[in-house]
Scaffold this motif. Structure first.
Motif, PDB file in Angstrom:
ATOM      1  N   THR A 123       2.612  -9.590  71.294  1.00 57.76           N
ATOM      2  CA  THR A 123       1.822 -10.857  72.512  1.00 57.76           C
ATOM      3  C   THR A 123       1.117 -11.098  72.610  1.00 57.76           C
ATOM      4  OG1 THR A 123       4.827 -10.996  72.086  1.00 57.76           O
ATOM      5  CG2 THR A 123       3.551 -13.164  73.416  1.00 57.76           C
ATOM      6  N   ILE A 124       0.594 -10.328  73.603  1.00 55.62           N
ATOM      7  CA  ILE A 124      -0.953 -10.449  74.127  1.00 55.62           C
ATOM      8  C   ILE A 124      -1.977  -9.619  73.456  1.00 55.62           C
ATOM      9  CG2 ILE A 124      -2.134  -9.078  76.322  1.00 55.62           C
ATOM     10  CD1 ILE A 124       0.143  -8.748  78.080  1.00 55.62           C
ATOM     11  N   PHE A 125      -2.224  -8.958  72.686  1.00 55.19           N
ATOM     12  CA  PHE A 125      -3.003  -8.566  71.613  1.00 55.19           C
ATOM     13  C   PHE A 125      -3.444  -9.241  70.645  1.00 55.19           C
ATOM     14  CE2 PHE A 125      -1.675  -3.925  72.467  1.00 55.19           C
ATOM     15  CZ  PHE A 125      -2.429  -4.205  73.471  1.00 55.19           C
ATOM     16  N   PHE A 126      -1.960 -10.001  70.379  1.00 49.83           N
ATOM     17  CA  PHE A 126      -2.203 -10.945  69.459  1.00 49.83           C
ATOM     18  C   PHE A 126      -3.188 -12.206  69.716  1.00 49.83           C
ATOM     19  CE2 PHE A 126      -0.844 -13.838  65.593  1.00 49.83           C
ATOM     20  CZ  PHE A 126      -0.817 -12.809  65.184  1.00 49.83           C
TER      21      PHE A 126
ATOM     22  N   LEU B 185       4.419  -9.682  62.225  1.00 51.39           N
ATOM     23  CA  LEU B 185       2.918 -10.621  63.512  1.00 51.39           C
ATOM     24  C   LEU B 185       2.629  -8.661  63.957  1.00 51.39           C
ATOM     25  CD1 LEU B 185       4.116 -12.500  66.828  1.00 51.39           C
ATOM     26  CD2 LEU B 185       3.261 -13.531  64.404  1.00 51.39           C
ATOM     27  N   GLY B 186       3.574  -8.273  63.127  1.00 51.12           N
ATOM     28  CA  GLY B 186       2.417  -6.879  63.394  1.00 51.12           C
ATOM     29  C   GLY B 186       1.347  -6.243  62.554  1.00 51.12           C
ATOM     30  N   TRP B 187       2.166  -6.918  60.846  1.00 49.49           N
ATOM     31  CA  TRP B 187       1.379  -6.151  59.714  1.00 49.49           C
ATOM     32  C   TRP B 187       0.140  -7.238  59.791  1.00 49.49           C
ATOM     33  CZ3 TRP B 187       1.079  -2.772  57.241  1.00 49.49           C
ATOM     34  CH2 TRP B 187       2.335  -2.158  56.315  1.00 49.49           C
ATOM     35  N   VAL B 188       0.236  -8.888  60.989  1.00 48.09           N
ATOM     36  CA  VAL B 188      -1.294  -9.207  60.363  1.00 48.09           C
ATOM     37  C   VAL B 188      -2.473  -8.750  62.019  1.00 48.09           C
ATOM     38  CG1 VAL B 188      -2.181 -11.583  62.045  1.00 48.09           C
ATOM     39  CG2 VAL B 188       0.196 -11.808  59.898  1.00 48.09           C
ATOM     40  N   PHE B 189      -1.605  -8.218  62.817  1.00 50.70           N
ATOM     41  CA  PHE B 189      -2.517  -7.306  64.285  1.00 50.70           C
ATOM     42  C   PHE B 189      -3.226  -6.745  63.245  1.00 50.70           C
ATOM     43  CE2 PHE B 189      -1.373  -3.804  66.896  1.00 50.70           C
ATOM     44  CZ  PHE B 189      -2.747  -4.364  67.812  1.00 50.70           C
ATOM     45  N   THR B 190      -2.313  -5.356  62.827  1.00 52.92           N
ATOM     46  CA  THR B 190      -3.345  -4.340  61.826  1.00 52.92           C
ATOM     47  C   THR B 190      -4.418  -4.640  60.954  1.00 52.92           C
ATOM     48  OG1 THR B 190      -0.988  -3.505  62.010  1.00 52.92           O
ATOM     49  CG2 THR B 190      -2.317  -2.435  60.489  1.00 52.92           C
ATOM     50  N   PHE B 191      -3.994  -6.162  60.056  1.00 50.50           N
ATOM     51  CA  PHE B 191      -4.990  -6.437  59.411  1.00 50.50           C
ATOM     52  C   PHE B 191      -6.582  -7.285  60.135  1.00 50.50           C
ATOM     53  CE2 PHE B 191      -1.424  -7.376  56.004  1.00 50.50           C
ATOM     54  CZ  PHE B 191      -1.051  -6.364  55.456  1.00 50.50           C
ATOM     55  N   TYR B 192      -6.223  -7.186  61.333  1.00 44.57           N
ATOM     56  CA  TYR B 192      -7.352  -8.105  61.767  1.00 44.57           C
ATOM     57  C   TYR B 192      -8.238  -6.925  62.235  1.00 44.57           C
ATOM     58  CZ  TYR B 192     -10.781 -10.605  64.202  1.00 44.57           C
ATOM     59  OH  TYR B 192     -11.220 -11.562  64.471  1.00 44.57           O
ATOM     60  N   LEU B 193      -7.543  -6.103  62.687  1.00 41.37           N
ATOM     61  CA  LEU B 193      -8.331  -4.547  63.736  1.00 41.37           C
ATOM     62  C   LEU B 193      -8.837  -4.252  62.359  1.00 41.37           C
ATOM     63  CD1 LEU B 193      -5.377  -3.985  66.499  1.00 41.37           C
ATOM     64  CD2 LEU B 193      -8.080  -5.156  66.351  1.00 41.37           C
ATOM     65  N   ALA B 194      -8.300  -4.021  61.211  1.00 39.75           N
ATOM     66  CA  ALA B 194      -8.852  -3.424  60.337  1.00 39.75           C
ATOM     67  C   ALA B 194      -9.809  -3.961  59.538  1.00 39.75           C
ATOM     68  CB  ALA B 194      -7.616  -2.452  59.065  1.00 39.75           C
ATOM     69  N   LYS B 195     -10.167  -4.603  60.170  1.00 39.39           N
ATOM     70  CA  LYS B 195     -10.731  -5.673  58.877  1.00 39.39           C
ATOM     71  C   LYS B 195     -12.040  -5.246  60.488  1.00 39.39           C
ATOM     72  CE  LYS B 195     -12.227  -9.659  56.902  1.00 39.39           C
ATOM     73  NZ  LYS B 195     -13.460  -9.462  56.624  1.00 39.39           N
ATOM     74  N   TYR B 196     -12.248  -5.596  61.456  1.00 36.84           N
ATOM     75  CA  TYR B 196     -12.618  -5.318  62.583  1.00 36.84           C
ATOM     76  C   TYR B 196     -13.602  -4.329  62.405  1.00 36.84           C
ATOM     77  CZ  TYR B 196     -14.910  -4.916  66.704  1.00 36.84           C
ATOM     78  OH  TYR B 196     -15.497  -4.832  68.091  1.00 36.84           O
ATOM     79  N   PHE B 197     -12.765  -3.062  62.696  1.00 45.07           N
ATOM     80  CA  PHE B 197     -13.352  -1.554  61.829  1.00 45.07           C
ATOM     81  C   PHE B 197     -14.007  -2.074  61.143  1.00 45.07           C
ATOM     82  CE2 PHE B 197     -12.324   2.716  60.557  1.00 45.07           C
ATOM     83  CZ  PHE B 197     -12.321   3.133  61.812  1.00 45.07           C
ATOM     84  N   SER B 198     -13.606  -1.852  59.856  1.00 40.23           N
ATOM     85  CA  SER B 198     -14.191  -1.808  58.689  1.00 40.23           C
ATOM     86  C   SER B 198     -16.266  -2.752  58.979  1.00 40.23           C
ATOM     87  CB  SER B 198     -14.028  -2.020  57.056  1.00 40.23           C
ATOM     88  OG  SER B 198     -13.538  -3.747  57.850  1.00 40.23           O
ATOM     89  N   GLN B 199     -15.697  -3.930  59.306  1.00 43.89           N
ATOM     90  CA  GLN B 199     -17.150  -4.261  59.449  1.00 43.89           C
ATOM     91  C   GLN B 199     -18.281  -3.635  60.540  1.00 43.89           C
ATOM     92  OE1 GLN B 199     -15.438  -8.348  60.228  1.00 43.89           O
ATOM     93  NE2 GLN B 199     -16.014  -9.131  58.446  1.00 43.89           N
TER      94      GLN B 199
ATOM     95  N   LEU C 151       7.709  -2.977  72.641  1.00 39.09           N
ATOM     96  CA  LEU C 151       6.909  -3.432  71.475  1.00 39.09           C
ATOM     97  C   LEU C 151       5.891  -5.565  71.198  1.00 39.09           C
ATOM     98  CD1 LEU C 151       5.627  -3.168  68.632  1.00 39.09           C
ATOM     99  CD2 LEU C 151       7.602  -3.711  68.284  1.00 39.09           C
ATOM    100  N   ILE C 152       7.953  -5.609  72.291  1.00 38.01           N
ATOM    101  CA  ILE C 152       7.007  -7.555  72.096  1.00 38.01           C
ATOM    102  C   ILE C 152       5.809  -8.183  72.922  1.00 38.01           C
ATOM    103  CG2 ILE C 152       7.878  -9.621  72.174  1.00 38.01           C
ATOM    104  CD1 ILE C 152      10.563  -8.699  70.973  1.00 38.01           C
TER     105      ILE C 152
ATOM    106  N   VAL D 164     -13.229  -7.482  71.842  1.00 36.98           N
ATOM    107  CA  VAL D 164     -11.830  -7.653  72.217  1.00 36.98           C
ATOM    108  C   VAL D 164     -11.547  -7.106  71.482  1.00 36.98           C
ATOM    109  CG1 VAL D 164      -9.952  -9.582  72.385  1.00 36.98           C
ATOM    110  CG2 VAL D 164     -12.155 -10.092  73.616  1.00 36.98           C
ATOM    111  N   PRO D 165     -11.666  -6.726  70.429  1.00 35.75           N
ATOM    112  CA  PRO D 165     -10.923  -5.928  69.518  1.00 35.75           C
ATOM    113  C   PRO D 165     -10.840  -4.759  69.517  1.00 35.75           C
ATOM    114  CG  PRO D 165     -11.738  -7.918  67.822  1.00 35.75           C
ATOM    115  CD  PRO D 165     -12.778  -7.313  69.244  1.00 35.75           C
ATOM    116  N   PHE D 166     -12.229  -3.831  69.800  1.00 29.19           N
ATOM    117  CA  PHE D 166     -12.163  -2.358  70.490  1.00 29.19           C
ATOM    118  C   PHE D 166     -11.434  -2.213  71.887  1.00 29.19           C
ATOM    119  CE2 PHE D 166     -13.574   0.578  73.272  1.00 29.19           C
ATOM    120  CZ  PHE D 166     -13.720   1.381  72.476  1.00 29.19           C
ATOM    121  N   LEU D 167     -11.136  -3.236  72.521  1.00 29.38           N
ATOM    122  CA  LEU D 167     -10.665  -3.475  74.007  1.00 29.38           C
ATOM    123  C   LEU D 167      -8.689  -2.904  73.297  1.00 29.38           C
ATOM    124  CD1 LEU D 167     -12.654  -5.186  76.548  1.00 29.38           C
ATOM    125  CD2 LEU D 167     -12.234  -2.939  75.866  1.00 29.38           C
ATOM    126  N   VAL D 168      -8.542  -4.139  72.622  1.00 32.00           N
ATOM    127  CA  VAL D 168      -7.409  -4.138  71.985  1.00 32.00           C
ATOM    128  C   VAL D 168      -7.512  -2.185  71.130  1.00 32.00           C
ATOM    129  CG1 VAL D 168      -5.813  -5.118  70.654  1.00 32.00           C
ATOM    130  CG2 VAL D 168      -6.959  -6.684  71.681  1.00 32.00           C
TER     131      VAL D 168
END
Lengths: 300, 65
Positions: free
Chosen positions: A11-14, A72-86, A6-7, B14-18
């Motif tokens: 970290t890399i994705f973050f 950190l997992g929450w922050v990661f999820t929020f960012y990707l969710a925002k990217y997804f919707s945009q 998990l960690i 990048v986010p898609f790749l992630v």
């Protein structure tokens, strides 16, 4: 044991998503987004840990009882969710519709939650406290993850994305904002009643109340707004209902019913509530389809 | 002022790749490490999200060309 799985990737994705944010939005917006997401996630974990300590994270990276990996997992999820919707709404007429962006983001958060929760139990990344939740067994959960947890993830994602858009993205559509706040209230109510239904050993009556009261309230407010709002907002609400409500309110009781039928015995109340859900969902779908038809006719 | 490194088009996806890497990683963990392929039923919404993102990115490329 499997915590490193998990960690290390997290970290890399973050690092990558921070770099993406810097390249896409600039330093100021990156600081605002990650700062707000960190504070939001930390406060959320603090509230849950203090008032409803249903789970505990494993590992050594902790402040008090709060696992930093989960934050950190929450922050990661929020960012990707925002990217997804945009990205999904890019170059469409829904690009500026607050509720539809939030609905798509919430769908993504629920998708992540299904993956994380079902795997985390097996990998011992966190555990559900059986002393607080004695009714959570493999028979009445999705591979060990209690059903209400997916609703919880969805609500957290919804509240974050709504509040971020309203506070920091200059969202000034008053009707969108007021309807978002109304839905946040109703979802929290739904979650509270849902928690009772999970914690109660005789859930049939509670789930019945949950289904009828909350969904009637939703339809009542939907009806009120139908009278006053612009059509694109109604479309957003309709799609929002389709994306979130059907996922959370229909599929979860349905899985529960199937489990109860197969494992325990048939609960009459559960079956009634399932039918109630189906009738409401059909009603909502009917509304959405008729509005969509009107829109397509106008386009022609 | 943005750094020249960020001018590369790679950064846009990048986010898609992630998301894609995360999906692959979790799929491998569940199937190979845990040996519980039945858990993949719960992965369907994430797979769907991946497909939607991919379609959107590909269509965007075609439009820009």
């Amino acid at each position: 044991m499997f915590e490193i799985l998990l960690i290390v990737p997290l970290t890399i994705f973050f690092i990558f998503i921070i770099l993406h944010s810097l390249s896409d939005k600039g330093a100021k917006k990156t600081l605002i987004f990650f700062g707000y997401a960190l504070i939001f996630s930390f406060i959320r974990e603090l509230i849950i840990g203090t008032f409803a300590p249903l789970y505990e994270g494993s590992g050594s990276f902790k402040i008090g009882n709060i696992s930093l990996v989960i934050v950190l997992g929450w922050v990661f999820t929020f960012y990707l969710a925002k990217y997804f919707s945009q990205l999904i709404t890019e170059n469409t007429k829904f690009h500026n519709a607050l509720l539809i962006r939030v609905a798509l983001g919430t769908f993504f958060v629920v998708g992540i939650s299904l993956v994380m929760e079902t795997s985390a139990i097996q990998l011992e990344w966190w555990r559900w406290r059986s002393e607080v939740l004695p009714f959570i067994t493999l028979e009445n959960s999705l591979f060990g993850a209690p059903y209400f947890v997916f609703v919880g993830w969805g609500i957290t994602g919804f509240v974050f994305l709504c509040t971020y858009s309203i506070l920091f993205e200059r969202e000034r559509n008053f009707k969108s904002i007021s309807f978002s706040i109304l839905l946040i209230g109703l979802m929290l109510l739904n979650f509270l009643i849902g928690n009772f239904f999970i914690l109660n050993p005789t859930p049939a009556l509670i789930i019945l109340i949950h289904s009828i009261v909350v969904q009637t309230l939703i339809i009542f407010f939907l009806f009120l707004y139908y009278k006053s709002i612009e059509r694109h907002l109604f479309l957003s609400i309709g799609l929002f209902i389709a994306a979130i409500w059907i996922t959370c309110s229909m599929i979860i009781p349905m899985i529960n019913v199937i489990h109860n039928v197969l494992v325990h015995s048939i609960y009459f109340g559960l079956l009634i509530s399932l039918f109630t859900c189906i009738i409401f969902e059909i009603y909502i779908f009917h509304g959405i389809i008729s509005i969509l038809k009107q829109d397509f006719n106008e386009l022609k | 002022m943005k750094s020249r490194i960020f001018e590369n088009k790679f950064w846009k996806i990048v986010p898609f790749l992630v998301i894609f890497s995360f999906t692959i990683e979790m799929t491998l963990i569940v199937t190979i490490l845990l040996g519980l392929p039945q858990l993949l039923i719960a992965f369907i919404p994430l797979y769907l999200s991946n497909v939607l993102l991919l379609i959107k990115i590909l269509s965007r490329k075609e439009n820009s060309e």
